[in-house]
Design a protein around this motif. Structure first.
Motif, short mmCIF file in Angstrom:
data_model
loop_
_atom_site.label_atom_id
_atom_site.label_comp_id
_atom_site.label_asym_id
_atom_site.label_seq_id
_atom_site.Cartn_x
_atom_site.Cartn_y
_atom_site.Cartn_z
N GLU A 81 0.81 -1.22 0.00
CA GLU A 81 0.00 0.00 0.00
C GLU A 81 0.84 1.27 0.00
N ALA A 82 1.94 1.27 0.72
CA ALA A 82 2.80 2.46 0.77
C ALA A 82 3.35 2.78 -0.62
N GLN A 83 3.73 1.75 -1.37
CA GLN A 83 4.26 1.95 -2.73
C GLN A 83 3.17 2.46 -3.67
N LEU A 84 1.98 1.89 -3.55
CA LEU A 84 0.87 2.33 -4.40
C LEU A 84 0.48 3.77 -4.08
N GLU A 85 0.57 4.14 -2.81
CA GLU A 85 0.25 5.52 -2.42
C GLU A 85 1.25 6.49 -3.04
N VAL A 86 2.50 6.10 -3.14
CA VAL A 86 3.51 6.95 -3.79
C VAL A 86 3.14 7.15 -5.27
N LEU A 87 2.68 6.09 -5.92
CA LEU A 87 2.26 6.22 -7.32
C LEU A 87 1.04 7.13 -7.44
N ARG A 88 0.08 6.96 -6.55
CA ARG A 88 -1.11 7.83 -6.55
C ARG A 88 -0.71 9.29 -6.36
N SER A 89 0.19 9.52 -5.43
CA SER A 89 0.67 10.87 -5.15
C SER A 89 1.39 11.44 -6.37
N GLY A 90 2.17 10.62 -7.04
CA GLY A 90 2.85 11.07 -8.26
C GLY A 90 1.87 11.47 -9.35
N TRP A 91 0.76 10.74 -9.42
CA TRP A 91 -0.29 11.08 -10.40
C TRP A 91 -0.92 12.42 -10.04
N VAL A 92 -1.24 12.63 -8.78
CA VAL A 92 -1.86 13.88 -8.35
C VAL A 92 -0.92 15.07 -8.59
N ARG A 93 0.35 14.85 -8.36
CA ARG A 93 1.34 15.92 -8.54
C ARG A 93 1.82 16.05 -9.99
N ARG A 94 1.33 15.20 -10.85
CA ARG A 94 1.68 15.20 -12.28
C ARG A 94 3.15 14.89 -12.53
N THR A 95 3.77 14.12 -11.62
CA THR A 95 5.14 13.70 -11.85
C THR A 95 5.20 12.27 -12.39
N LEU A 96 4.10 11.54 -12.29
CA LEU A 96 4.03 10.17 -12.81
C LEU A 96 3.80 10.24 -14.32
N LYS A 97 4.69 9.65 -15.08
CA LYS A 97 4.62 9.71 -16.54
C LYS A 97 3.99 8.44 -17.10
N PRO A 98 3.27 8.57 -18.22
CA PRO A 98 2.67 7.39 -18.85
C PRO A 98 3.71 6.61 -19.66
N PRO A 99 3.40 5.37 -20.01
CA PRO A 99 4.27 4.64 -20.92
C PRO A 99 4.29 5.37 -22.26
N GLN A 100 5.37 5.18 -23.00
CA GLN A 100 5.52 5.84 -24.30
C GLN A 100 4.34 5.47 -25.22
N GLY A 101 3.75 6.48 -25.85
CA GLY A 101 2.64 6.26 -26.76
C GLY A 101 1.27 6.29 -26.10
N PHE A 102 1.24 6.55 -24.77
CA PHE A 102 -0.01 6.56 -24.02
C PHE A 102 -0.12 7.83 -23.20
N ASP A 103 -1.34 8.10 -22.76
CA ASP A 103 -1.64 9.08 -21.73
C ASP A 103 -2.28 8.32 -20.59
N ILE A 104 -2.09 8.78 -19.35
CA ILE A 104 -2.81 8.21 -18.22
C ILE A 104 -4.10 9.01 -18.07
N LYS A 105 -5.23 8.33 -18.28
CA LYS A 105 -6.54 8.99 -18.18
C LYS A 105 -6.97 9.11 -16.72
N CYS A 106 -6.79 8.05 -15.95
CA CYS A 106 -7.12 8.09 -14.53
C CYS A 106 -6.47 6.89 -13.84
N ILE A 107 -6.47 6.96 -12.52
CA ILE A 107 -5.91 5.89 -11.70
C ILE A 107 -6.97 5.49 -10.69
N GLY A 108 -7.11 4.21 -10.46
CA GLY A 108 -8.07 3.73 -9.48
C GLY A 108 -7.54 2.52 -8.74
N GLY A 109 -8.13 2.30 -7.59
CA GLY A 109 -7.77 1.09 -6.83
C GLY A 109 -7.19 1.37 -5.51
#
Length: 109
Positions: A81-109
């Motif tokens: 959970e701690a690792q997943l929370e870091v990813l969620r936080s990265g998404w909120v802060r817009r530092t989490l990047k999508p894989p090449q050729g994609f955009d991240i539309k949303c994160i859930g879970g």
């Protein structure tokens, strides 16, 4: 109260879309069409491991695992959970990047 659908314990779903801004550039957006989910996951990790200044993000990425690939657009990852929370936080802060050729539309879970 918000309700969440939990797909698997300790998992996170990244809903991806094709990066339409790159569609015209040498077929970049089509290069991942038909790619395996694991290839997309590996690219997601590689792109984000470049954040060497964000030790929490690089550590979290080194510890999460590929869980699944649904309908060529939902990447499932699993970790503590701690690792997943870091990813969620990265998404909120817009530092989490999508894989090449994609955009991240949303994160859930």
């Amino acid at each position: 109260m918000e309700k969440f659908l939990q797909i698997a314990p300790h998992s996170l779903a990244l809903v991806l879309g094709r990066d339409e801004r790159r569609r015209g550039k040498e077929g970049e957006s089509s290069e991942h069409h038909g790619s395996s989910g694991y290839e997309v996951f590996a690219n997601f990790k590689a792109v984000n491991m470049l954040h060497f200044w964000n030790k929490a993000l690089t550590h979290a990425l080194s510890e999460v695992f590929f869980l699944g690939w649904i309908h060529d657009r939902v990447l499932l990852v699993q970790g503590e959970e701690a690792q997943l929370e870091v990813l969620r936080s990265g998404w909120v802060r817009r530092t989490l990047k999508p894989p090449q050729g994609f955009d991240i539309k949303c994160i859930g879970g």
